[in-house]
Design a protein around this motif. Sequence first.
Motif, PDB file in Angstrom:
ATOM      1  N   PRO A  80      -2.596   6.909   3.430  1.00  0.00           N
ATOM      2  CA  PRO A  80      -3.760   6.156   3.903  1.00  0.00           C
ATOM      3  C   PRO A  80      -3.421   4.670   4.010  1.00  0.00           C
ATOM      4  O   PRO A  80      -2.522   4.177   3.310  1.00  0.00           O
ATOM      5  CB  PRO A  80      -4.810   6.375   2.812  1.00  0.00           C
ATOM      6  CG  PRO A  80      -4.297   7.486   1.958  1.00  0.00           C
ATOM      7  CD  PRO A  80      -2.811   7.470   2.089  1.00  0.00           C
ATOM      8  N   ILE A  81      -4.168   3.964   4.871  1.00  0.00           N
ATOM      9  CA  ILE A  81      -3.983   2.519   4.966  1.00  0.00           C
ATOM     10  C   ILE A  81      -5.330   1.807   4.897  1.00  0.00           C
ATOM     11  O   ILE A  81      -6.281   2.176   5.577  1.00  0.00           O
ATOM     12  CB  ILE A  81      -3.206   2.113   6.239  1.00  0.00           C
ATOM     13  CG1 ILE A  81      -2.831   0.635   6.200  1.00  0.00           C
ATOM     14  CG2 ILE A  81      -3.980   2.462   7.516  1.00  0.00           C
ATOM     15  CD1 ILE A  81      -1.790   0.229   7.235  1.00  0.00           C
ATOM     16  N   GLY A  82      -5.406   0.831   3.985  1.00  0.00           N
ATOM     17  CA  GLY A  82      -6.529  -0.099   3.909  1.00  0.00           C
ATOM     18  C   GLY A  82      -5.905  -1.474   4.010  1.00  0.00           C
ATOM     19  O   GLY A  82      -5.594  -1.976   5.082  1.00  0.00           O
ATOM     20  N   GLY A  83      -5.635  -2.066   2.845  1.00  0.00           N
ATOM     21  CA  GLY A  83      -4.913  -3.338   2.836  1.00  0.00           C
ATOM     22  C   GLY A  83      -3.424  -3.177   3.084  1.00  0.00           C
ATOM     23  O   GLY A  83      -2.741  -4.124   3.455  1.00  0.00           O
ATOM     24  N   GLY A  84      -2.903  -1.962   2.857  1.00  0.00           N
ATOM     25  CA  GLY A  84      -1.520  -1.679   3.217  1.00  0.00           C
ATOM     26  C   GLY A  84      -0.515  -1.712   2.086  1.00  0.00           C
ATOM     27  O   GLY A  84       0.690  -1.696   2.338  1.00  0.00           O
ATOM     28  N   GLY A  85      -0.967  -1.724   0.831  1.00  0.00           N
ATOM     29  CA  GLY A  85      -0.025  -1.777  -0.284  1.00  0.00           C
ATOM     30  C   GLY A  85       0.843  -0.537  -0.407  1.00  0.00           C
ATOM     31  O   GLY A  85       2.063  -0.632  -0.555  1.00  0.00           O
ATOM     32  N   MET A  86       0.213   0.645  -0.344  1.00  0.00           N
ATOM     33  CA  MET A  86       0.986   1.890  -0.446  1.00  0.00           C
ATOM     34  C   MET A  86       1.891   2.068   0.768  1.00  0.00           C
ATOM     35  O   MET A  86       3.067   2.424   0.630  1.00  0.00           O
ATOM     36  CB  MET A  86       0.047   3.095  -0.598  1.00  0.00           C
ATOM     37  CG  MET A  86       0.747   4.439  -0.476  1.00  0.00           C
ATOM     38  SD  MET A  86       2.203   4.644  -1.541  1.00  0.00           S
ATOM     39  CE  MET A  86       1.443   4.987  -3.120  1.00  0.00           C
ATOM     40  N   ILE A  87       1.362   1.812   1.958  1.00  0.00           N
ATOM     41  CA  ILE A  87       2.181   1.935   3.170  1.00  0.00           C
ATOM     42  C   ILE A  87       3.366   0.970   3.107  1.00  0.00           C
ATOM     43  O   ILE A  87       4.500   1.325   3.458  1.00  0.00           O
ATOM     44  CB  ILE A  87       1.320   1.683   4.434  1.00  0.00           C
ATOM     45  CG1 ILE A  87       0.550   2.956   4.804  1.00  0.00           C
ATOM     46  CG2 ILE A  87       2.159   1.204   5.599  1.00  0.00           C
ATOM     47  CD1 ILE A  87       1.379   4.067   5.429  1.00  0.00           C
ATOM     48  N   SER A  88       3.134  -0.254   2.651  1.00  0.00           N
ATOM     49  CA  SER A  88       4.222  -1.240   2.569  1.00  0.00           C
ATOM     50  C   SER A  88       5.289  -0.797   1.588  1.00  0.00           C
ATOM     51  O   SER A  88       6.487  -0.895   1.869  1.00  0.00           O
ATOM     52  CB  SER A  88       3.668  -2.614   2.175  1.00  0.00           C
ATOM     53  OG  SER A  88       2.811  -3.110   3.176  1.00  0.00           O
ATOM     54  N   GLY A  89       4.863  -0.300   0.414  1.00  0.00           N
ATOM     55  CA  GLY A  89       5.824   0.191  -0.565  1.00  0.00           C
ATOM     56  C   GLY A  89       6.620   1.375  -0.031  1.00  0.00           C
ATOM     57  O   GLY A  89       7.826   1.494  -0.266  1.00  0.00           O
ATOM     58  N   THR A  90       5.928   2.240   0.724  1.00  0.00           N
ATOM     59  CA  THR A  90       6.586   3.399   1.329  1.00  0.00           C
ATOM     60  C   THR A  90       7.636   2.947   2.344  1.00  0.00           C
ATOM     61  O   THR A  90       8.765   3.446   2.369  1.00  0.00           O
ATOM     62  CB  THR A  90       5.537   4.316   1.984  1.00  0.00           C
ATOM     63  OG1 THR A  90       4.567   4.682   1.005  1.00  0.00           O
ATOM     64  CG2 THR A  90       6.178   5.568   2.555  1.00  0.00           C
ATOM     65  N   CYS A  91       7.272   1.975   3.178  1.00  0.00           N
ATOM     66  CA  CYS A  91       8.216   1.416   4.160  1.00  0.00           C
ATOM     67  C   CYS A  91       9.415   0.787   3.454  1.00  0.00           C
ATOM     68  O   CYS A  91      10.574   0.995   3.850  1.00  0.00           O
ATOM     69  CB  CYS A  91       7.523   0.353   5.014  1.00  0.00           C
ATOM     70  SG  CYS A  91       6.286   0.985   6.160  1.00  0.00           S
ATOM     71  N   LEU A  92       9.128   0.009   2.403  1.00  0.00           N
ATOM     72  CA  LEU A  92      10.180  -0.674   1.648  1.00  0.00           C
ATOM     73  C   LEU A  92      11.219   0.325   1.140  1.00  0.00           C
ATOM     74  O   LEU A  92      12.427   0.130   1.300  1.00  0.00           O
ATOM     75  CB  LEU A  92       9.537  -1.416   0.469  1.00  0.00           C
ATOM     76  CG  LEU A  92      10.467  -1.942  -0.620  1.00  0.00           C
ATOM     77  CD1 LEU A  92      11.388  -3.011  -0.080  1.00  0.00           C
ATOM     78  CD2 LEU A  92       9.671  -2.478  -1.804  1.00  0.00           C
ATOM     79  N   THR A  93      10.753   1.421   0.564  1.00  0.00           N
ATOM     80  CA  THR A  93      11.649   2.412  -0.026  1.00  0.00           C
ATOM     81  C   THR A  93      12.389   3.220   1.037  1.00  0.00           C
ATOM     82  O   THR A  93      13.607   3.389   0.977  1.00  0.00           O
ATOM     83  CB  THR A  93      10.852   3.347  -0.945  1.00  0.00           C
ATOM     84  OG1 THR A  93      10.318   2.568  -2.021  1.00  0.00           O
ATOM     85  CG2 THR A  93      11.724   4.455  -1.508  1.00  0.00           C
ATOM     86  N   LEU A  94      11.649   3.724   2.023  1.00  0.00           N
ATOM     87  CA  LEU A  94      12.253   4.642   2.984  1.00  0.00           C
ATOM     88  C   LEU A  94      13.196   3.943   3.950  1.00  0.00           C
ATOM     89  O   LEU A  94      14.145   4.553   4.445  1.00  0.00           O
ATOM     90  CB  LEU A  94      11.168   5.403   3.751  1.00  0.00           C
ATOM     91  CG  LEU A  94      10.301   6.333   2.887  1.00  0.00           C
ATOM     92  CD1 LEU A  94       9.314   7.100   3.758  1.00  0.00           C
ATOM     93  CD2 LEU A  94      11.157   7.302   2.071  1.00  0.00           C
ATOM     94  N   ALA A  95      12.981   2.653   4.213  1.00  0.00           N
ATOM     95  CA  ALA A  95      13.875   1.918   5.118  1.00  0.00           C
ATOM     96  C   ALA A  95      15.312   1.970   4.608  1.00  0.00           C
ATOM     97  O   ALA A  95      16.264   1.994   5.390  1.00  0.00           O
ATOM     98  CB  ALA A  95      13.411   0.470   5.263  1.00  0.00           C
ATOM     99  N   THR A  96      15.481   2.020   3.277  1.00  0.00           N
ATOM    100  CA  THR A  96      16.810   2.120   2.679  1.00  0.00           C
ATOM    101  C   THR A  96      17.174   3.561   2.331  1.00  0.00           C
ATOM    102  O   THR A  96      18.261   4.041   2.632  1.00  0.00           O
ATOM    103  CB  THR A  96      16.899   1.247   1.407  1.00  0.00           C
ATOM    104  OG1 THR A  96      16.771  -0.122   1.792  1.00  0.00           O
ATOM    105  CG2 THR A  96      18.219   1.443   0.681  1.00  0.00           C
TER     106      THR A  96
END
Length: 321
Positions: free
Chosen positions: A182-198
């Motif tokens: 889910p996306i609201g302010g984007g904290g979980m999505i951002s953390g997910t992007c941070l991890t999966l990008a690597t």
Amino acid sequence: MTKHEMIIPTYDDMLAAHMRIAPHIRRTPVRVSQHLNELTGASLFFKCENFQEPGAFKVRGAANAVFGLTDDQAKQGVATHSSGNHASCLSYAAMLRGIPCNVVMPRTAPQAKKDTVRRYGGKITECEPSTSSREATFARVQSETGGDFVHPYNDPRVIAGQGTCAKELMEQTDGLDMVVAPIGGGGMISGTCLTLATLAPDCQVIAAEPEQADDAYRSFKAGHIIADDAPKTIADGLLVPLKDLTWHFVSNHVSEIYTASDADIIDAMKLIWKHLRIVMEPSSAVPLAIILKNPEAFRGKRIGLIVTGGNVDLDRLPWLA
């Protein structure tokens, strides 16, 4: 915490966060449902963050911020504004560390979430249900208490903590094509992007948003942040707008944002309660809702879905309204 804004957290920050918070959080299970797989034509893996002690993934970011403070910084405690889950998770982490926690919450926040904050020793100041009232009330509370501001999502410590969820999910599954959150302010999505990008750069990150609070979707299409002040949706955990730090991750790493109506969200929530047999809140049902609504985009894929929280008012379930 303006001094933290636009310090972009790194993969190493996420790894450090995972070490720091390990004693204070649960490594939540991943659940599957044969019926939901057949219904969607996809292989779905539900990461059950509703099983965290405070009932939501936000304990990861909150614990990383709280346990990352020096003893001097921690003396005046922490403070935040939140519609519920970040408030309860920060109160919980502060309780574990033995420091005060002051929280500004909308007066309309679910009673279940207010009760959880108070149970963990958080002190609540209520505000009107708008971003402007929330921020103005918080400025006053913080000036009076001096607590370290732990923003619900626009804080590198919080994003690094949330990124630990995707790390565990990848370790618990044998490779994924997509992760949907889910996306609201984007904290979980951002953390997910941070991890999966690597960790899994070929794995797509998909954001799921309520139609009635679709500012992230409109921002994504426009190429800049569009903020709504006071949207109304059954998904009460997804009412806040993106900020500069989360927009950095969304604009650079998210593959697509899909939206679902409140009716879609309630239907998905009932399916998960029935077939996974777990309690989850409306915000957590948005990922399944968008998959059911857009079957062609997801059919045949291995998909991780993050069940973000389970703090729902059992006396006011949406399908009883």
